[in-house]
Design a protein around this motif. Structure first.
Motif, PDB file in Angstrom:
ATOM      1  N   VAL A 118       0.840  -1.205   0.000  1.00 25.15           N
ATOM      2  CA  VAL A 118       0.000   0.000   0.000  1.00 25.15           C
ATOM      3  C   VAL A 118       0.871   1.250   0.000  1.00 25.15           C
ATOM      4  N   SER A 119       1.924   1.259   0.820  1.00 28.57           N
ATOM      5  CA  SER A 119       2.799   2.438   0.849  1.00 28.57           C
ATOM      6  C   SER A 119       3.531   2.615  -0.481  1.00 28.57           C
TER       7      SER A 119
ATOM      8  N   LEU B 100       1.028   4.164  -2.845  1.00 29.31           N
ATOM      9  CA  LEU B 100       0.836   5.587  -2.540  1.00 29.31           C
ATOM     10  C   LEU B 100       2.011   6.432  -3.019  1.00 29.31           C
TER      11      LEU B 100
ATOM     12  N   VAL C 229       1.738   6.671  -6.891  1.00 28.54           N
ATOM     13  CA  VAL C 229       0.652   7.554  -7.308  1.00 28.54           C
ATOM     14  C   VAL C 229       1.016   9.005  -7.039  1.00 28.54           C
ATOM     15  N   ARG C 230       1.625   9.269  -5.896  1.00 24.84           N
ATOM     16  CA  ARG C 230       2.055  10.636  -5.573  1.00 24.84           C
ATOM     17  C   ARG C 230       3.094  11.130  -6.582  1.00 24.84           C
TER      18      ARG C 230
END
Length: 139
Positions: free
Chosen positions: A121-122, A125, A128-129
């Protein structure tokens, strides 16, 4: 079909095969489990396959976050150890023996899966960032 969908489907498919076949969560003639899988193992497999597909889809775009690759690998490996048969792991058997693997490793496996999913998940993220900062018009 757009490129990111193809990347995502390919990533999810590879992840399903790489994690599902050796852990025998996908029945196959190559591997057998000595300890029956828990429902949590199947749930973790589904979550990791979905996250892997999403992560793979981000590779269709040129902007990349190199640190996410390490998290992706670590998260996948932790999840593999979390869903695998505790007595089929040669390293665990060598270090702990059969009874030790069942007594010590098996209770920790759900925690390994959770940590692995957290790393995935990290990584997602971070990617995507990075993509959003590289392409501000991306939805």
């Amino acid at each position: 079909m757009s490129r990111h969908i193809l990347y995502g489907l390919a990533g999810a498919g590879v992840s399903l095969l790489v994690l599902g076949v050796p852990t025998d969560l996908l029945p196959n003639p190559l591997f057998t489990r000595m300890v029956p899988p828990r429902p949590l193992d199947y749930l973790a497999l589904v979550v990791v396959v979905a996250l892997s597909g999403l992560l793979a889809a981000t590779y269709a775009y040129p902007a990349a976050c190199p640190t996410a690759e390490r998290r992706t690998l670590a998260g996948s490996m932790l999840t593999l150890f979390g869903i695998a048969c505790p007595t089929c792991n040669k390293l665990a058997l060598l270090l702990l023996g059969t009874s030790g693997a069942l007594a010590y490793l098996q209770p920790l496996q759900p925690l390994l899966s959770v940590f692995g999913i957290g790393l995935l998940v990290s990584a997602l993220l971070l990617r995507v960032r990075a993509l959003r900062s590289a392409r501000p018009s991306m939805p």
